[in-house]
Scaffold this motif. Structure first.
Motif, PDB file in Angstrom:
ATOM      1  N   PRO A 194       0.801  -1.230   0.000  1.00  0.00           N
ATOM      2  CA  PRO A 194       0.000   0.000   0.000  1.00  0.00           C
ATOM      3  C   PRO A 194       0.835   1.283   0.000  1.00  0.00           C
ATOM      4  O   PRO A 194       0.413   2.294  -0.541  1.00  0.00           O
ATOM      5  N   ARG A 195       1.999   1.248   0.570  1.00  0.00           N
ATOM      6  CA  ARG A 195       2.809   2.464   0.613  1.00  0.00           C
ATOM      7  C   ARG A 195       3.494   2.772  -0.716  1.00  0.00           C
ATOM      8  O   ARG A 195       4.117   3.802  -0.888  1.00  0.00           O
ATOM      9  N   ARG A 196       3.374   1.880  -1.676  1.00  0.00           N
ATOM     10  CA  ARG A 196       3.971   2.074  -3.000  1.00  0.00           C
ATOM     11  C   ARG A 196       2.910   2.587  -3.968  1.00  0.00           C
ATOM     12  O   ARG A 196       2.647   2.008  -4.999  1.00  0.00           O
ATOM     13  N   LYS A 197       2.306   3.729  -3.624  1.00  0.00           N
ATOM     14  CA  LYS A 197       1.183   4.228  -4.403  1.00  0.00           C
ATOM     15  C   LYS A 197       1.581   4.666  -5.810  1.00  0.00           C
ATOM     16  O   LYS A 197       0.819   4.506  -6.746  1.00  0.00           O
ATOM     17  N   PHE A 198       2.769   5.226  -5.998  1.00  0.00           N
ATOM     18  CA  PHE A 198       3.193   5.635  -7.332  1.00  0.00           C
ATOM     19  C   PHE A 198       3.468   4.418  -8.216  1.00  0.00           C
ATOM     20  O   PHE A 198       3.162   4.419  -9.408  1.00  0.00           O
ATOM     21  N   TYR A 199       4.024   3.384  -7.621  1.00  0.00           N
ATOM     22  CA  TYR A 199       4.311   2.133  -8.335  1.00  0.00           C
ATOM     23  C   TYR A 199       3.010   1.497  -8.813  1.00  0.00           C
ATOM     24  O   TYR A 199       2.836   1.224 -10.005  1.00  0.00           O
ATOM     25  N   SER A 200       2.087   1.284  -7.879  1.00  0.00           N
ATOM     26  CA  SER A 200       0.823   0.647  -8.249  1.00  0.00           C
ATOM     27  C   SER A 200      -0.018   1.568  -9.139  1.00  0.00           C
ATOM     28  O   SER A 200      -0.729   1.102 -10.026  1.00  0.00           O
TER      29      SER A 200
END
Length: 94
Positions: free
Chosen positions: A70-76
């Motif tokens: 969830p903390r990888r919002k730019f990735y996802s």
């Protein structure tokens, strides 16, 4: 040698994953995502099972985005953007 769906689609998914990793570092990858989706259509769109290949590409992107932390919002977000772009062009194959 017979090519499988996995061997045809995986390189395209991996190229988008590389772009998603760059998005995490703050790089604007929007244009690159559009280009990657266009190249995927150019490479896979002429196959007799193009719709299935593109659907597998979209599914792979969506699954990878869901599995991202969830903390990888730019990735996802980058993965989801590419999936949306590919989905929008899916009707062109008909």
């Amino acid at each position: 040698m017979t090519k499988t769906t996995v061997s045809l689609v995986t390189p395209h998914i991996l190229s988008v994953i590389d772009l998603a990793k760059q998005a995490e570092t703050g790089i604007n990858v929007d244009w690159h995502l559009k280009d990657a989706v266009a190249k995927t259509y150019a490479d896979l769109g002429h196959q007799f099972n193009a719709r299935d290949l593109i659907s597998a590409f979209i599914h792979g992107l969506e699954t990878t985005a869901e599995q991202a932390e969830p903390r990888r919002k730019f990735y996802s977000g980058a993965l989801r953007t590419a999936a949306v772009l590919a989905t929008q062009r899916l009707n062109e194959l008909d």
